[in-house]
Write an enzyme that holds these catalytic residues in place. Structure first.
Site, PDB file in Angstrom:
ATOM      1  N   ASP A  97       0.964  -1.142   0.127  1.00  0.00           N
ATOM      2  CA  ASP A  97       0.150  -0.011   0.116  1.00  0.00           C
ATOM      3  C   ASP A  97       0.773   1.417  -0.181  1.00  0.00           C
ATOM      4  O   ASP A  97       0.368   2.458   0.205  1.00  0.00           O
ATOM      5  CB  ASP A  97      -0.796  -0.017   1.280  1.00  0.00           C
ATOM      6  CG  ASP A  97      -2.008  -1.261   1.059  1.00  0.00           C
ATOM      7  OD1 ASP A  97      -2.490  -1.408  -0.109  1.00  0.00           O
ATOM      8  OD2 ASP A  97      -2.378  -1.493   2.228  1.00  0.00           O
ATOM      9  N   GLY A  98       2.235   1.061  -0.062  1.00  0.00           N
ATOM     10  CA  GLY A  98       3.082   2.233  -0.189  1.00  0.00           C
ATOM     11  C   GLY A  98       3.395   2.827   0.845  1.00  0.00           C
ATOM     12  O   GLY A  98       3.854   2.086   2.075  1.00  0.00           O
ATOM     13  N   GLY A 153      11.760  -1.294   4.010  1.00  0.00           N
ATOM     14  CA  GLY A 153      11.790  -0.420   5.030  1.00  0.00           C
ATOM     15  C   GLY A 153      12.922   0.416   4.928  1.00  0.00           C
ATOM     16  O   GLY A 153      12.954   1.749   5.202  1.00  0.00           O
ATOM     17  N   ASP A 154      14.038  -0.325   5.053  1.00  0.00           N
ATOM     18  CA  ASP A 154      15.405   0.462   5.159  1.00  0.00           C
ATOM     19  C   ASP A 154      15.544   1.450   4.138  1.00  0.00           C
ATOM     20  O   ASP A 154      15.991   2.588   4.147  1.00  0.00           O
ATOM     21  CB  ASP A 154      16.666  -0.474   5.393  1.00  0.00           C
ATOM     22  CG  ASP A 154      16.415  -1.553   6.223  1.00  0.00           C
ATOM     23  OD1 ASP A 154      15.629  -1.432   7.159  1.00  0.00           O
ATOM     24  OD2 ASP A 154      16.922  -2.392   6.257  1.00  0.00           O
TER      25      ASP A 154
HETATM   26  O1  LIG Z   1      16.576  -8.190  13.888  1.00  0.00           O
HETATM   27  P1  LIG Z   1      16.339  -6.868  13.494  1.00  0.00           P
HETATM   28  O2  LIG Z   1      17.715  -6.107  13.753  1.00  0.00           O
HETATM   29  O3  LIG Z   1      15.070  -6.421  13.689  1.00  0.00           O
HETATM   30  O4  LIG Z   1      16.496  -7.125  11.582  1.00  0.00           O
HETATM   31  C1  LIG Z   1      17.539  -7.155  10.999  1.00  0.00           C
HETATM   32  C2  LIG Z   1      17.258  -7.516   9.736  1.00  0.00           C
HETATM   33  O5  LIG Z   1      16.235  -8.411   9.537  1.00  0.00           O
HETATM   34  O6  LIG Z   1      16.976  -6.311   9.153  1.00  0.00           O
HETATM   35  C3  LIG Z   1      17.325  -6.110   7.795  1.00  0.00           C
HETATM   36  C4  LIG Z   1      16.162  -5.979   6.927  1.00  0.00           C
HETATM   37  O7  LIG Z   1      15.480  -4.844   7.486  1.00  0.00           O
HETATM   38  C5  LIG Z   1      18.167  -7.345   7.452  1.00  0.00           C
HETATM   39  O8  LIG Z   1      19.387  -6.867   7.014  1.00  0.00           O
HETATM   40  C6  LIG Z   1      18.408  -7.963   8.901  1.00  0.00           C
HETATM   41  O9  LIG Z   1      18.571  -9.295   8.812  1.00  0.00           O
END
Ligand SMILES: O=P(O)(O)OC[C@@]1(O)O[C@H](CO)[C@@H](O)[C@@H]1O
Length: 305
Positions: free
Chosen positions: A218-219, A245-246
């Site tokens: 949904d953006g 999300g990152d």
């Molecule tokens: O266990 P956390 O720290 O919540 O999430 C870590 C992680 O799932 O987040 C990234 C993707 O957003 C991956 O690079 C990594 O494996």
């Protein structure tokens, strides 16, 4: 300069199977990708590829820690990590015919002295923007995140679990909850677009300058002091959603560093995420054309505030 803190980095291991997973069956594949991951590290990789001066810090140890350092070096991302005794974790994503499985380890033990060293490292780097991203490893408390935010004159972005967002006490520039994190941070049930807007506004009112809510297919929504903006997801073929999300947060932060306005920052977030979900794992995709907004994404004003 942007400094990202990843308290709990990971080697991201992504494997692909053309069949559904079944218990009691040995599934075999020769399709495996290993990348340096953890939310802050991903942001450092993506914003660097978007022409922003960035560096990464956090805790690294053991063979997997060395792998992460080497990969960041190969990607040209400067790294200034605190060395720990225990091993950095390995997180696995299984892409099978029946869906995407994400298996994350809790991570190595962190001691108080490591946290002190991390605060000193951040102060020595003295960034304009600090981003703290991802889960906290055993031994590191949420108050350490507030401590990092208050240790200098930077603005601090956070990308952490929903409950954590509601317990932070320092002032924060932006947070990036997904749908379930929005629900956890506000205690609201989120079923409709209106529910998501109400929850994101409630979170923004609690003291985040911006709330950037990623809503998957949904953006995304961007809540500022003045308005609520919405943008649809780009129409692309999704390989996996890890790092999406990152990527939204990276596009947003990079756009702000390049002096773009809120709507363009939201657009750039969507475009960066569209490229990241088109490749396996958290490796850096080709981000050409993202900065110049080559694919127009329609941003609408949901309401003025
Ligand atoms: O266990 P956390 O720290 O919540 O999430 C870590 C992680 O799932 O987040 C990234 C993707 O957003 C991956 O690079 C990594 O494996």
């Amino acid at each position: 300069m942007i400094l990202t803190v990843t308290p709990n980095p990971a080697v991201d291991h992504t494997i692909h199977f053309d069949e559904p997973l079944e218990t009691g069956v040995v599934h075999r594949t020769d399709d495996a990708v290993f990348t340096a991951g953890g939310k802050g590290i991903n942001v450092a990789k993506y914003v660097s590829a978007l022409d922003v001066d960035a560096a990464a810090t956090g805790f690294l140890g053991g063979h997997f820690g060395k792998f992460v350092r080497d990969r960041l070096d190969a990607d040209g991302v400067s790294a200034d990590f605190v060395a720990i005794d225990d091993d950095t974790r390995l997180n696995t994503t299984v892409l099978a015919e029946d869906g995407e499985y994400k298996l994350n380890h809790n991570g190595p033990q962190i001691r108080a002295a490591h946290v002190d060293e991390l605060v000193e490292t951040v102060q020595a780097n003295d960034p304009d923007t600090l981003l703290v991203g991802g889960s906290l490893p055993p031994g590191m408390s949420l108050s350490a995140v507030d401590r990092l935010a208050r240790a200098g004159n930077w603005r601090t972005a956070v990308d952490m679990g929903g409950e954590s967002l509601s317990d932070l006490e320092a002032d924060y520039f932006v947070c990036k909850p997904n749908r379930s994190e929005l629900a956890a941070a506000t205690g609201r049930t989120i079923e409709t677009d209106e529910d998501a807007v109400a929850a994101a506004e409630e979170l923004q009112n609690r003291g985040f300058e911006y709330v950037l809510a990623s809503l998957g297919a949904d953006g995304a929504l961007l809540v500022t002091d003045d308005e609520v903006l919405s943008a649809p997801a780009a129409d692309v073929e999704v390989v996996d959603t890890v790092g999406a999300g990152d990527a939204i947060l990276s596009g947003f932060i990079a756009a702000r560093e390049h002096g773009l306005d809120d709507a363009d920052a939201l657009r750039m977030g969507i475009l960066t995420a569209a490229r990241v979900v088109s490749v396996a794992g958290t490796r850096v995709p080709d981000l050409d054309g993202v900065l110049t907004n080559e694919t127009r994404i329609e941003v609408t004003t949901v309401r003025r505030r």
